[in-house]
Design a protein around this motif. Structure first.
Motif, PDB file in Angstrom:
ATOM      1  N   PRO A 145      84.519 115.919  56.180  1.00 22.77           N
ATOM      2  CA  PRO A 145      84.086 114.633  56.209  1.00 22.77           C
ATOM      3  C   PRO A 145      83.009 114.495  55.395  1.00 22.77           C
ATOM      4  N   GLU A 146      82.119 115.675  54.843  1.00 22.89           N
ATOM      5  CA  GLU A 146      81.109 115.551  53.699  1.00 22.89           C
ATOM      6  C   GLU A 146      81.687 115.373  52.264  1.00 22.89           C
ATOM      7  N   PRO A 147      81.108 115.257  51.448  1.00 21.40           N
ATOM      8  CA  PRO A 147      81.467 115.034  50.056  1.00 21.40           C
ATOM      9  C   PRO A 147      81.809 116.496  49.214  1.00 21.40           C
ATOM     10  N   GLY A 148      82.373 116.535  48.364  1.00 19.75           N
ATOM     11  CA  GLY A 148      82.706 117.929  47.402  1.00 19.75           C
ATOM     12  C   GLY A 148      81.425 117.924  46.361  1.00 19.75           C
ATOM     13  N   PRO A 149      81.395 118.989  45.771  1.00 16.32           N
ATOM     14  CA  PRO A 149      80.347 119.207  44.730  1.00 16.32           C
ATOM     15  C   PRO A 149      80.317 118.158  43.695  1.00 16.32           C
ATOM     16  N   ALA A 150      79.094 118.234  43.340  1.00 17.81           N
ATOM     17  CA  ALA A 150      78.632 117.443  41.825  1.00 17.81           C
ATOM     18  C   ALA A 150      78.975 118.549  40.904  1.00 17.81           C
ATOM     19  N   VAL A 179      84.182 114.310  42.856  1.00 21.08           N
ATOM     20  CA  VAL A 179      85.499 113.866  42.816  1.00 21.08           C
ATOM     21  C   VAL A 179      85.976 113.267  44.156  1.00 21.08           C
ATOM     22  N   TYR A 180      85.461 114.350  45.101  1.00 23.52           N
ATOM     23  CA  TYR A 180      85.978 114.138  46.467  1.00 23.52           C
ATOM     24  C   TYR A 180      84.633 113.743  47.322  1.00 23.52           C
ATOM     25  N   THR A 181      84.822 112.466  47.708  1.00 21.76           N
ATOM     26  CA  THR A 181      83.743 111.648  48.529  1.00 21.76           C
ATOM     27  C   THR A 181      83.579 111.827  49.788  1.00 21.76           C
ATOM     28  N   GLY A 182      84.776 112.732  50.524  1.00 21.73           N
ATOM     29  CA  GLY A 182      84.683 112.853  52.053  1.00 21.73           C
ATOM     30  C   GLY A 182      85.203 111.267  52.807  1.00 21.73           C
ATOM     31  N   THR A 183      84.721 111.553  54.004  1.00 21.89           N
ATOM     32  CA  THR A 183      85.387 110.286  54.819  1.00 21.89           C
ATOM     33  C   THR A 183      84.623 108.952  54.642  1.00 21.89           C
ATOM     34  N   SER A 184      83.685 108.993  53.921  1.00 22.08           N
ATOM     35  CA  SER A 184      82.526 107.744  53.803  1.00 22.08           C
ATOM     36  C   SER A 184      81.934 107.794  52.368  1.00 22.08           C
ATOM     37  N   PRO A 185      81.458 106.804  51.982  1.00 22.18           N
ATOM     38  CA  PRO A 185      80.910 106.432  50.847  1.00 22.18           C
ATOM     39  C   PRO A 185      79.670 107.521  50.726  1.00 22.18           C
ATOM     40  N   PHE A 238      70.833 115.353  46.982  1.00 19.65           N
ATOM     41  CA  PHE A 238      69.686 116.413  46.989  1.00 19.65           C
ATOM     42  C   PHE A 238      69.954 117.511  46.011  1.00 19.65           C
ATOM     43  N   VAL A 239      68.581 117.640  45.313  1.00 21.32           N
ATOM     44  CA  VAL A 239      68.461 118.638  44.160  1.00 21.32           C
ATOM     45  C   VAL A 239      67.590 119.823  44.777  1.00 21.32           C
ATOM     46  N   ASP A 240      68.507 120.916  44.384  1.00 14.60           N
ATOM     47  CA  ASP A 240      67.613 122.035  44.931  1.00 14.60           C
ATOM     48  C   ASP A 240      67.218 123.146  43.526  1.00 14.60           C
ATOM     49  N   PHE A 241      66.357 123.797  43.668  1.00 10.77           N
ATOM     50  CA  PHE A 241      66.160 124.622  42.692  1.00 10.77           C
ATOM     51  C   PHE A 241      65.653 126.035  43.279  1.00 10.77           C
ATOM     52  N   ALA A 242      65.601 127.114  42.178  1.00 13.30           N
ATOM     53  CA  ALA A 242      65.324 128.546  42.483  1.00 13.30           C
ATOM     54  C   ALA A 242      65.116 129.355  41.054  1.00 13.30           C
ATOM     55  N   GLY A 260      76.734 113.811  56.555  1.00 16.01           N
ATOM     56  CA  GLY A 260      75.768 114.776  56.065  1.00 16.01           C
ATOM     57  C   GLY A 260      76.149 115.315  54.663  1.00 16.01           C
ATOM     58  N   ALA A 261      75.270 116.191  54.345  1.00 14.98           N
ATOM     59  CA  ALA A 261      75.384 116.862  52.732  1.00 14.98           C
ATOM     60  C   ALA A 261      76.448 117.771  52.696  1.00 14.98           C
ATOM     61  N   GLY A 262      77.183 117.645  51.505  1.00 14.12           N
ATOM     62  CA  GLY A 262      78.473 118.478  51.259  1.00 14.12           C
ATOM     63  C   GLY A 262      78.199 119.731  50.559  1.00 14.12           C
TER      64      GLY A 262
END
Length: 836
Positions: free
Chosen positions: A694-699, A720-726, A731-735, A778-780
């Motif tokens: 249900p969650e989106p694919g990767p950016a 490209v894959y948006t999941g079951t809802s728009p 969220f941006v992560d860094f390390a 949720g987050a993908g």
């Protein structure tokens, strides 16, 4: 045959596989033109006839000759005497009828065969070609039992990849050397019945020459030049042709002049060509040698030699100054070789490579043949004028025109009037200057027997009218309509000097030279390029055969050395003045192929297709990476298969026609002007299962701008894959580089747009980033980690812009230490953090 009678004809009848002579009792028509020296010399009454036969079948060549004393006949294959002791050939002489039989032909028997007849009064020759076709589909004889085999399964062709294991490099030889170019390769998959075909080219022309020996076997091929000549100079390319394309390797072969017969004498001319061969004349042309280190050419001598002999005869008494010469006075039916020698103030050069053999024959001979029925069953092949049809004067020729014009001669052609008579027909040609009113007969000594004739000894740049008359023993026809005014060419001199010469870098041992064409080409043939080390006046030749284009890659230079160049243009009169010297340029590599793409990511899968993305090569090689190719590999198979034949322009591609549930790996190649780069490392194993999460694919495709001491602005592209809802946000992560501890920059709220400013970074520290898309579920999946980015602003700038592969306008400059000038070109290239 023509021992007692006057005509020999070929007869073809059913169930007879070879021609034999029919004696036709006719009284011989008195000949009006005789050459006294040839009355008792050999004469072919029946000439050789060309054959096309199947492999493993017999062929027999016939000719009939008369003369006194009885002529001796020798046989030649492609100019080489045939070994009569060989069991392959059966040679017989039966009262003037000479035969050469090959009982079982092989494909290497394809050649030109020559019979040379000679006695104390002279010699004549006749030629024919034998073409042996490979008998791959032999039809069984009706008397044999035909065995029926079961149908074989259909062969599904796949791409055969060729990998060169050993290749040849550039060769710098001298006339007379033996040069061998060899290569070994492997084919994947290696199928016995689908072996690649080796094709050799010189300057993009497929090689088919008696001066070259080519040998090919499974996995290797070799080309040998047993006696190197300047005619052999050029770029040699080996092309391994397969069902799915070809693999090519090329290298330059240079041939310098050998030691001259006399110190300071010029090099030999080259590229001897024969034009407009006829009954008694040919026109010979050639190209002049380079005279960088010798004095200028004064003129040329043309020599001829009859095939089967070694008696060379000089054709012109005084040197001719242009690279074209009409050679008259040949004997009809004889075959000749030609060669050319150059002359300067020091002496005469070595002779050129000999021309291919050429026969002095009427090119319209076969047009006058036709067949008649004898007794309703036999076809007799005779000439039109052998048919008795009354005592008629020939009709008036028509369509007289000039097929070729030069400075001092014109080649005339015309259409004969229909004629069916026994008396031989000949032609008279007349000319008149445009300013004069009296017609003059051109051929007063020897009548012309074919509808083509070269009129020599004309004035340069003058206009003439021509007309032609047909004649036989009963009279002459009316004169044809005069031609339009025909003007001979004017001698306009050698070409003007070429324009500006520019050198640019190619590899660490070569430079690309370009120049402006001469303003006055004057029938340009090509160019010679000279090279000199900076600070020296010792000029040498970069090429020894005229180069046709105004671009040339000078090979075999020393890495780090600095060179200057100049160019001369060539036409049939000689060489132009030298161009101005190019600016000196040092030798080092310029463009290279790009490095491998990397980080292949799976963005979506529907069970039948996968959407892939990857990152630019770190090193572009100095030229933009403009196309990509993808190979796939299915677990359980050993073969990598190419997916796309047309190149991919974007770094996003949908791979279709996959098998659900299968596991695939992928590799990506990047291509630029310099060629195709190395392949990427294989991707992770991707399962072809439809995504139902249900969650989106990767950016993907993160970029960075406004890089400062404590912050970076991150941008990306939507999944490209948006999941079951728009998608509702990101969220941006860094390390820190090398750490697995990720921190979310906007954990409290997702950003709805596709950019975000990450703050609170440490100055001078390298960071990596990733992005997670979110929807109502949720987050993908996170994107792949970015390349490292250093949080540090460059002094004097507001901020920097960076991507995983940084685009910018790069200036390629060739700078001279002794000059403030620079020649620059701007192009878009891509460099990563570690680029040089």
């Amino acid at each position: 045959c023509k021992l007692c009678f006057d005509y020999v004809c070929f007869i073809y009848c059913k169930n007879v596989t070879f021609p034999y002579c029919l004696q036709v009792r006719k009284k011989m028509v008195e000949k009006y033109v005789r050459e006294e020296s040839m009355i008792r010399g050999p004469q072919f009454l029946t000439t050789l006839r060309s054959h096309t036969v199947w492999e493993h079948t017999p062929v027999k060549l016939y000719c009939t000759v008369e003369g006194y004393p009885t002529p001796l006949v020798k046989w030649y294959k492609d100019g080489v005497s045939i070994d009569m002791s060989s069991i392959k050939y059966n040679v017989q002489d039966n009262v003037g009828i000479h035969t050469l039989e090959i009982a079982k032909c092989e494909t290497d028997d394809t050649a030109q065969y020559t019979a040379v007849a000679g006695n104390i009064h002279g010699q004549v020759s006749t030629q024919a070609s034998v073409i042996v076709k490979s008998n791959l589909h032999t039809v069984p004889r009706p008397s044999l039992k035909i065995r029926i085999f079961p149908m074989l399964p259909e062969i599904k062709y796949t791409k055969i990849n060729i990998t060169f294991l050993e290749t040849f490099g550039s060769v710098f030889g001298t006339e007379g050397d033996t040069v061998t170019l060899a290569a070994t390769m492997t084919a994947t998959p290696n199928l016995a019945n689908l072996q690649p075909e080796a094709q050799w080219f010189r300057d993009d022309d497929l090689l088919d020459s008696k001066w070259v020996k080519i040998e090919s076997a499974r996995g290797e091929t070799k080309l040998t030049l047993p006696h190197l000549n300047k005619d052999d100079e050029g770029v040699y390319s080996l092309r391994m042709v397969t069902k799915g394309g070809d693999a090519v390797h090329s290298a330059f072969v240079s041939c310098a002049d050998g030691p001259p017969p006399v110190p300071g004498a010029p090099g030999a001319p080259m590229d001897i060509k024969i034009h407009d061969a006829n009954r008694d004349y040919v026109i010979v042309s050639w190209k002049p040698p380079n005279t960088t280190t010798e004095g200028p050419i004064i003129g040329y001598f043309v020599d001829r030699c009859e095939t089967g002999t070694e008696n060379w005869v000089q054709c012109n008494d005084s040197p001719i100054k242009i690279c074209k010469y009409p050679v008259p006075g040949l004997f009809e039916g004889h075959s000749y070789y030609f060669r050319v020698r150059a002359i300067n103030s020091h002496g005469i050069s070595k002779p050129s490579r000999i021309s291919d053999p050429i026969a002095a024959l009427d090119p319209t001979e076969f047009e006058r043949l036709h067949a008649i029925k004898l007794g309703g069953k036999l076809d007799v092949v005779i000439y039109h004028n052998d048919v008795e049809d009354g005592k008629k004067v020939p009709g008036t020729p028509s369509k007289l025109h000039a097929s070729e014009t030069d400075r001092t001669y014109v080649v005339l052609s015309w259409k004969p009037a229909p004629y069916q008579g026994q008396a031989p027909v000949w032609y008279y040609i007349e000319k008149v200057g445009l300013s004069l009113g009296a017609w003059q007969r051109v051929n007063t000594q020897v009548p012309v027997r074919s509808p083509r004739y070269a009129v020599f000894d004309l004035s340069e740049g003058k206009q003439y009218l021509f007309r032609v008359l047909a004649a036989n023993m009963y009279g002459s026809s009316e004169a044809s309509e005069p031609t339009e005014p025909i003007q001979t060419q004017e001698l306009r001199g050698v070409p003007s000097a070429p324009g500006q010469v520019v050198a640019t870098r190619e590899t660490d041992t070569s430079l690309l030279i370009q120049w402006a064409e001469p303003k006055e080409p004057n029938n340009l043939i090509g160019y010679y390029i000279d090279v000199c080390v900076k600070g020296s006046k010792d000029w040498g030749s970069a090429n020894h055969k005229p180069h046709k284009n105004n671009k040339f890659v000078v090979q075999g230079l020393t890495t780090g050395e600095t060179y200057a160049f100049r160019v001369q243009a060539i036409n049939e009169l000689g060489l132009s003045d030298e161009s101005q010297e190019s600016s000196p340029l040092s030798v080092k590599a310029a463009l290279t192929t790009p490095s491998a793409p990397y980080d292949i990511a799976l963005l979506a899968c529907d069970g039948e297709s996968m959407v892939l993305n990857w990152k630019h090569p770190v090193h572009s090689g100095g030229s933009p990476v403009v196309e990509y190719y993808i190979d796939k590999h299915r677990h359980g198979e050993h073969t990598w298969r190419e997916i796309n034949i047309p190149p991919i322009k974007e770094r996003l591609f949908k791979v279709e026609h996959l098998s659900a549930g299968a596991v695939y790996e992928f590799m990506v190649y990047g291509g630029s002007l310099a060629g195709l780069g190395a392949p990427s490392a294989p991707s992770k194993a991707f399962h072809c299962d439809a995504w139902t999460i249900p969650e989106p694919g990767p950016a993907y495709d993160m970029t960075f701008c406004e890089i400062r001491d404590d912050s970076v602005l991150v941008e990306w592209k939507a999944p490209v894959y948006t999941g079951t809802s728009p998608i509702t946000g990101y969220f941006v992560d860094f390390a820190k580089k090398g750490s697995d501890e990720w921190h979310c920059s906007n954990e409290s709220h997702a950003v709805s747009h596709r950019y975000h400013k990450v703050t609170g970074l440490e100055v001078g520290v390298s960071y990596v980033f990733r992005v997670r898309a979110a929807n109502a579920e949720g987050a993908g999946k996170p994107s792949l980690a970015s390349n490292p980015v250093v949080a540090k602003a460059v002094k004097g700038t507001v901020g920097q812009t960076q991507t995983d592969t940084i685009p910018y306008a790069a200036l390629q400059c060739g700078l001279e230490q002794s000059s403030i000038r620079s020649v620059c070109s701007t192009e878009n290239v891509y460099l990563g953090q570690d680029s040089q």
